[in-house]
Design a protein around this motif. Structure first.
Motif, PDB file in Angstrom:
ATOM      1  N   PRO A 112      41.906 -93.702  13.674  1.00 21.23           N
ATOM      2  CA  PRO A 112      42.307 -92.369  13.207  1.00 21.23           C
ATOM      3  C   PRO A 112      42.454 -91.392  14.364  1.00 21.23           C
ATOM      4  CG  PRO A 112      39.965 -92.709  12.818  1.00 21.23           C
ATOM      5  CD  PRO A 112      40.497 -94.016  13.334  1.00 21.23           C
ATOM      6  N   LEU A 234      34.199 -97.633  14.983  1.00 19.68           N
ATOM      7  CA  LEU A 234      35.419 -97.147  15.623  1.00 19.68           C
ATOM      8  C   LEU A 234      35.288 -97.151  17.145  1.00 19.68           C
ATOM      9  CD1 LEU A 234      36.297 -94.143  13.273  1.00 19.68           C
ATOM     10  CD2 LEU A 234      37.576 -96.285  13.493  1.00 19.68           C
ATOM     11  N   ALA A 261      36.251 -90.157   6.317  1.00 22.71           N
ATOM     12  CA  ALA A 261      37.664 -89.944   6.632  1.00 22.71           C
ATOM     13  C   ALA A 261      37.860 -88.774   7.585  1.00 22.71           C
ATOM     14  CB  ALA A 261      38.452 -89.696   5.350  1.00 22.71           C
ATOM     15  N   ILE A 264      37.803 -88.430  13.703  1.00 24.58           N
ATOM     16  CA  ILE A 264      39.021 -88.567  14.490  1.00 24.58           C
ATOM     17  C   ILE A 264      38.632 -88.986  15.909  1.00 24.58           C
ATOM     18  CG2 ILE A 264      40.976 -87.336  15.501  1.00 24.58           C
ATOM     19  CD1 ILE A 264      41.279 -87.748  12.529  1.00 24.58           C
TER      20      ILE A 264
END
Length: 306
Positions: A112, A234, A261, A264
């Motif tokens: 993301p 991530l 969500a 980033i």
């Protein structure tokens, strides 16, 4: 550890992050000596290859930050000299340091990201290339050097970067992501922890990173367990997508209103700060690893050809 194992610690260098590197290198050299290594500190100038040839170390501990030390340049020298070295290799270092190139790799890996535009400082000064708020940063500097946030009421891009580097300086414009500053260290293929960074300044800029009292670190970050696990996953994926080795650190913005969500990926730092109170050593301490153990592991992990 036998004192016969000779480690050259590269520090200082020629980048805008020279002072930071001097601090990292001195701390690592001290810890390596305490761990039993023979250590030679090398201020890495244009004669670094000659200096290393004269010294003849078994391993190089790369404590450089910024251009020439973090972007694949010194890694290429060490590959040619066949001296094993810590941290990432030529390709991973070069791509991670080039922010637009790194974003392409991250996008291909499905990570993301904030929307971004690669341009020049001069072009960015002429008009808003995306709707404010947005962030403008040099494409190949670290430690938040030259980073500016452009707010909705700003008429144009702030001129400081243009005055410093000129209109042809490559920059990256990214959508401003609201929320909290998080970071995750990866050691080999293992994420250590999630730290929340609480800067005293507007954002986690150079002053917040290195000035006394510039920021406060909370480790582990006070976030939901599933968000922490996603951040760690991530970070490992970003580390792997670039082909990093050794230790890296992935920085995030986290909008807690959006849950998992809201994470980033901002960037991966292949040469994170390495004083005893820096973010990576703090996370290592959190999982039970002393600073001496951390730098010893990094020396043992050193290699070429990766």
């Amino acid at each position: 550890m036998s004192a016969a194992r000779h480690v050259a610690v590269l520090l200082g260098g020629l980048s805008t992050e020279r002072e930071v590197s001097l601090n990292s290198g001195a701390a690592c050299a001290k810890a390596l000596r305490n761990a039993g290594f023979a250590v030679t500190e090398v201020d890495a100038g244009a004669d670094v290859a000659q200096r290393l040839a004269e010294i003849g170390p078994d391993v190089v501990f790369n404590a450089l930050h910024g251009r020439y030390g973090e972007d694949g340049c010194v890694q290429g020298v060490l590959e040619l000299m066949r001296i094993p070295y810590t941290h990432s290799g030529v390709r991973a270092s070069a791509v991670a340091m080039d922010k637009p190139a790194a974003k392409l790799v991250f996008a291909a890996a499905g990570l993301p990201l904030a929307a971004g535009i690669a341009t020049t400082a001069g072009e960015a000064a002429e008009r808003h290339m995306m709707a404010p708020p947005y962030v403008v940063k040099p494409t190949n500097e670290g430690s938040s050097v030259g980073v500016h946030i452009v707010r909705p009421n700003d008429n144009r891009y702030p001129m400081g970067l243009t005055e410093t580097w000129g209109p042809e300086k490559p920059v990256l414009i990214e959508t401003f992501v609201p929320g909290r500053e998080l970071t995750v260290a990866v050691m080999g293929d293992r994420a250590l922890a999630v730290t929340e960074i609480l800067p005293a300044t507007e954002f986690y800029d150079y002053e917040a990173k290195y000035a006394a009292g510039g920021s406060r670190h909370v480790v582990p970050a006070e976030i939901p367990a599933d968000v922490a696990e996603r951040a760690k996953d991530l970070a490992v994926r970003a580390h792997g997508a670039l082909g990093c080795r050794g230790v890296s650190r992935t920085d995030f913005r986290y909008d807690d209103a959006a849950g998992g969500a809201g994470l980033i990926v901002l960037e991966v730092n292949t040469q994170p700060g390495m004083t005893a109170t820096s973010l990576v050593p703090e996370q290592a301490a959190h999982v039970g690893m002393s600073f001496e153990d951390l730098v010893t592991w990094m020396v043992e992990d050193a290699s070429c050809d990766r």
